[in-house]
Design an enzyme around this catalytic site. Structure first.
Site, PDB file in Angstrom:
ATOM      1  CD  GLU A 324      18.974 -81.685  28.996  1.00  0.00           C
ATOM      2  OE1 GLU A 324      19.667 -82.316  29.801  1.00  0.00           O
ATOM      3  OE2 GLU A 324      18.218 -82.241  28.177  1.00  0.00           O
ATOM      4  CB  CYS A 405      26.671 -88.609  -6.919  1.00  0.00           C
ATOM      5  SG  CYS A 405      26.274 -89.437  -8.431  1.00  0.00           S
ATOM      6  CD  GLU A 406      21.517 -89.429  -1.985  1.00  0.00           C
ATOM      7  OE1 GLU A 406      22.642 -89.978  -1.935  1.00  0.00           O
ATOM      8  OE2 GLU A 406      20.685 -89.502  -1.096  1.00  0.00           O
TER       9      GLU A 406
HETATM   10  N1  LLP Z   1      18.102 -82.614  25.546  1.00  0.00           N
HETATM   11  C1  LLP Z   1      18.003 -83.852  25.065  1.00  0.00           C
HETATM   12  C2  LLP Z   1      17.919 -84.986  25.989  1.00  0.00           C
HETATM   13  C3  LLP Z   1      17.976 -84.072  23.681  1.00  0.00           C
HETATM   14  O1  LLP Z   1      17.872 -85.301  23.216  1.00  0.00           O
HETATM   15  C4  LLP Z   1      18.060 -82.967  22.805  1.00  0.00           C
HETATM   16  C5  LLP Z   1      18.054 -83.156  21.359  1.00  0.00           C
HETATM   17  C6  LLP Z   1      18.179 -81.685  23.359  1.00  0.00           C
HETATM   18  C7  LLP Z   1      18.179 -81.539  24.734  1.00  0.00           C
HETATM   19  C8  LLP Z   1      18.310 -80.451  22.528  1.00  0.00           C
HETATM   20  O2  LLP Z   1      17.226 -80.248  21.682  1.00  0.00           O
HETATM   21  P1  LLP Z   1      17.115 -78.831  20.910  1.00  0.00           P
HETATM   22  O3  LLP Z   1      16.906 -77.766  21.954  1.00  0.00           O
HETATM   23  O4  LLP Z   1      18.379 -78.620  20.179  1.00  0.00           O
HETATM   24  O5  LLP Z   1      15.953 -79.003  20.009  1.00  0.00           O
HETATM   25  N2  LLP Z   1      19.155 -83.668  14.531  1.00  0.00           N
HETATM   26  C9  LLP Z   1      17.815 -83.158  14.778  1.00  0.00           C
HETATM   27  C10 LLP Z   1      17.594 -82.809  16.206  1.00  0.00           C
HETATM   28  C11 LLP Z   1      17.866 -83.974  17.137  1.00  0.00           C
HETATM   29  C12 LLP Z   1      17.702 -83.556  18.559  1.00  0.00           C
HETATM   30  C13 LLP Z   1      18.170 -84.633  19.469  1.00  0.00           C
HETATM   31  N3  LLP Z   1      18.049 -84.308  20.832  1.00  0.00           N
HETATM   32  C14 LLP Z   1      17.594 -81.942  13.875  1.00  0.00           C
HETATM   33  O6  LLP Z   1      18.466 -81.630  13.079  1.00  0.00           O
HETATM   34  O7  LLP Z   1      16.538 -81.324  13.933  1.00  0.00           O
END
Ligand code: LLP
Length: 501
Positions: A324, A405-406
């Site tokens: 994923e 503002c931070e």
């Molecule tokens: N599968 C599941 C079950 C997940 O929880 C996530 C990400 C992914 C796949 C995809 O992960 P990726 O390949 O995009 O790393 N907001 C954070 C990242 C949170 C990821 C949450 N889950 C950031 O900006 O780094």
């Protein structure tokens, strides 16, 4: 506490160590970090055949510019790397990284699956015409309404995350079966106890957190047995996700080892041989030139090898693999364009020598933590370049900050920019395609920027700029009040979604 609420830099001026020594040449577009089509023509940054000044003239700033061929090319790279002629394999785009109707259509057209982690991501994908059977629904607290949507729309898998959820889903599935429908196909999300080498907030498979069924406590096995005994549920396989922005494949390999062990336990306990193993996402990308991500081909080879070896050791047939990736598909192909508004030189306490200059320039742009919260939230590193021109002025130590503002409203903490950057110049921040627009907010009532997809020189606004009227419409007092258009901090002209330039 990790940081003062006003930001990690509040109350002190940190030394400029993170910037390192100034590079020999400024404004170089490292192909690791920048979209595949990024190039300079007469000094100006071009993306997918369009000059940034041209895009900004048509669409304003801040502006997310997405290189369509880059996005789709990375999706195709994963699909090709994981394609398995015998067993097949599914690449699910983790849509939380960035989702809109157009992205859902690209992913559908290009044959990938889609991972939704809320009912609304699911609803968006369905509304865009995404084939339901290629969608998996995640989430640690899916509501009855979300589960009902999943059951009614006939999605591929619900990824079960808790015992409460099994209780909630089973009657909905039973009702579908009673009405002549198929059992609901599910995966069990196992928490495999791996400490991913990433930021604490985005590591997800260690024990002390909210997701999934613990393997160590036996909950994952108990859940699997319970689901297998539930006639309206079909346990298709297991799921594991260990975190995000991970460079080292050892964590994935250790997770694969453990989750295959669980396949073996389930087989022993119930005689069932599960056919699918989804090893999640989390594949890291290069935000900086030094970052060294693993290629999809290498990830695929390593995962396949370790799963095959573990299965052989336990005498199990090799299951169909799924992954994923979100960031690794959406991240690198997008940049954010900002216009510089003000520059404030700040004297540093220590300094004067090479690499420790006496001054840091706070370069303020017309967006900030509302369109990219990642630096403030995760101490994430970004790089940026002067985009509308090149300059041979000497390097100046800079910190690129937003207009909120931070004091924690930082986009690029430490970098070298030409000392002649000035208000009106454009900056391009690299690798902002994942978790920037999707985590955007209206803090300080700043409006969400548009996303423009560019292909072969044609730019299409795939998400239009939010207007103040959009925001006023939610407000009990202001819903019918006239909103200045364009909003005071937004450029004219405004475009309807789908507008081309
Ligand atoms: N599968 C599941 C079950 C997940 O929880 C996530 C990400 C992914 C796949 C995809 O992960 P990726 O390949 O995009 O790393 N907001 C954070 C990242 C949170 C990821 C949450 N889950 C950031 O900006 O780094």
């Amino acid at each position: 506490m990790r940081a003062h609420p006003a930001g990690p830099l509040h109350g002190s001026i940190t030394p400029p160590t993170a910037a390192g020594a100034p590079p020999a040449e400024l404004g170089v577009l490292d192909p690791h970090v920048w979209p595949r089509s990024a190039t300079r023509v007469d000094g100006e940054l071009h993306l997918a055949g369009r000059a940034v000044t041209d895009l900004v003239r048509a669409h304003g700033t801040p502006l997310f510019v997405l290189d369509e061929a880059d996005f789709r090319g990375r999706a195709a790279d994963f699909a090709t790397a994981f394609a398995d002629p015998e067993l097949g394999a599914d690449v699910h785009y983790a849509s939380k990284a960035f989702l809109c109707g157009q992205v859902a259509r690209w992913i559908a057209e290009d044959g990938l699956h889609l991972d939704a982690c809320s009912g609304n991501e699911l609803a968006l994908a369905l509304a865009a015409g995404f084939p339901a059977e290629r969608i998996a629904l995640h989430g640690n607290n899916k509501s009855l309404v979300e589960l009902q949507l999943a059951v009614d729309s006939g999605i591929g898998h619900v990824v079960l995350d808790s015992f409460d959820e099994i209780d909630r889903l089973a009657p909905l599935a039973a009702a579908r079966v009673a009405a002549g429908g198929d059992p609901v196909s599910v995966l069990i999300r196992a928490t495999v106890g791996i400490e991913a080498h990433t930021h604490e907030f985005i590591a997800t498979a260690h024990e002390d957190q909210k997701f999934g069924f613990s393997l160590a406590t036996g909950d994952a096995l108990t859940a699997a047995v319970r689901v297998i005994r539930e006639p309206a549920l079909h346990l298709a396989g297991l799921h594991s996700h260990i975190g995000s922005q991970i460079f080292d494949t050892a964590g994935f390999e250790a997770a694969a080892h453990r989750v295959v062990g669980l396949l073996g336990q389930i087989h022993q306990a119930t005689g069932e041989l599960l056919g699918e193993l989804n090893l999640g996402g989390g594949f890291g990308i290069a935000y900086l030139a030094d970052d060294d991500p693993v290629s999809p081909t290498d990830v695929a080879t390593r995962l396949r090898t370790v799963v095959a070896a573990e299965c052989a050791a336990l005498g199990l047939p090799v299951p169909r693999l799924a992954v994923e990736p979100g960031r690794a598909i959406a991240g690198p192909g997008t940049v954010t364009l900002y216009e510089i508004g003000t520059i404030k030189p700040v004297r540093l306490g220590a300094g004067g020598g090479p690499g420790t200059p006496a001054v840091r320039n706070y370069v303020s742009v017309d967006g900030g933590m509302s369109d990219n919260i990642r630096t403030a939230l995760y101490d994430a590193d970004y790089t940026c370049v002067l985009a509308n021109r090149v300059s041979d002025a000497p390097p100046a130590l800079c910190r690129v900050v937003g207009k909120h503002c931070e004091s924690g409203d930082v986009l690029v903490r430490d970098l070298w920019l030409p000392s002649d950057v000035a208000p009106g110049d454009l900056l391009a921040v690299a690798a902002t395609g994942a978790y920037c627009w999707s985590m955007a907010s209206n803090y300080n009532y700043l409006l969400k920027p548009p996303v423009v997809a560019v292909r072969d020189g044609v730019a299409t606004e795939i998400v239009r700029r939010q207007t103040l009227s959009d925001v006023f419409a939610l407000d009990a007092v202001l819903a019918d009040a006239p909103a200045p258009s364009p909003a005071p901090d937004q450029p004219a002209p405004e475009h309807a979604a789908g507008a081309r330039s």
